[in-house]
Motif scaffolding. Structure first.
Motif, PDB file in Angstrom:
ATOM      1  N   UNK A 181       0.834  -1.176   0.000  1.00  0.00           N
ATOM      2  CA  UNK A 181       0.000   0.000   0.000  1.00  0.00           C
ATOM      3  C   UNK A 181       0.881   1.242   0.000  1.00  0.00           C
ATOM      4  N   UNK A 182       0.402   2.218  -0.719  1.00  0.00           N
ATOM      5  CA  UNK A 182       1.145   3.472  -0.841  1.00  0.00           C
ATOM      6  C   UNK A 182       0.222   4.601  -0.413  1.00  0.00           C
ATOM      7  N   UNK A 183       0.785   5.556   0.280  1.00  0.00           N
ATOM      8  CA  UNK A 183      -0.024   6.687   0.742  1.00  0.00           C
ATOM      9  C   UNK A 183      -0.331   7.639  -0.418  1.00  0.00           C
ATOM     10  N   UNK A 184      -1.240   8.522  -0.167  1.00  0.00           N
ATOM     11  CA  UNK A 184      -1.637   9.521  -1.148  1.00  0.00           C
ATOM     12  C   UNK A 184      -0.475  10.477  -1.419  1.00  0.00           C
ATOM     13  N   UNK A 185      -0.335  10.912  -2.674  1.00  0.00           N
ATOM     14  CA  UNK A 185       0.701  11.860  -3.114  1.00  0.00           C
ATOM     15  C   UNK A 185       2.119  11.338  -2.858  1.00  0.00           C
ATOM     16  N   UNK A 186       2.357  10.088  -3.145  1.00  0.00           N
ATOM     17  CA  UNK A 186       3.674   9.509  -2.917  1.00  0.00           C
ATOM     18  C   UNK A 186       4.651   9.816  -4.050  1.00  0.00           C
ATOM     19  N   UNK A 187       4.148  10.194  -5.219  1.00  0.00           N
ATOM     20  CA  UNK A 187       4.985  10.438  -6.392  1.00  0.00           C
ATOM     21  C   UNK A 187       4.736  11.851  -6.894  1.00  0.00           C
ATOM     22  N   UNK A 188       5.775  12.672  -6.864  1.00  0.00           N
ATOM     23  CA  UNK A 188       5.643  14.064  -7.284  1.00  0.00           C
ATOM     24  C   UNK A 188       6.324  14.268  -8.634  1.00  0.00           C
ATOM     25  N   UNK A 189       5.721  15.087  -9.465  1.00  0.00           N
ATOM     26  CA  UNK A 189       6.308  15.430 -10.757  1.00  0.00           C
ATOM     27  C   UNK A 189       7.053  16.748 -10.676  1.00  0.00           C
ATOM     28  N   UNK A 190       7.775  17.084 -11.733  1.00  0.00           N
ATOM     29  CA  UNK A 190       8.514  18.352 -11.754  1.00  0.00           C
ATOM     30  C   UNK A 190       7.560  19.538 -11.875  1.00  0.00           C
TER      31      UNK A 190
END
Length: 78
Positions: free
Chosen positions: A1-10
């Protein structure tokens, strides 16, 4: 499971600019010279990273927006 907003873009950095010069030819005729620059500073704006967990490209940036675009135009109104 991954939390919300775990991957941010530039981030995004963009500057569009335009110059216009109007000339009156006759009482009801107007000529407009236009020069427009999109992404005038030619800053690289990359897309979001690949978010598919089982992909070999996971987390890689694979796209970018358009480079600097210059446009010259003439407009006649009457």
């Amino acid at each position: 499971d991954v939390s919300r907003n775990y991957l941010f873009g530039p981030g995004l950095s963009n500057l569009d600019a335009s110059l216009f010069k109007n000339f009156i030819l006759r009482e009801a005729w107007r000529l407009q010279l236009r020069f427009e620059a999109y992404n005038a500073l030619n800053h690289a704006n990359f897309g979001n990273p690949n978010a598919t967990m089982n992909s070999s490209l996971y987390g890689h940036l694979t796209s970018a927006s358009a480079p600097r675009i210059l446009q010259l135009g003439i407009r006649m109104t009457f």
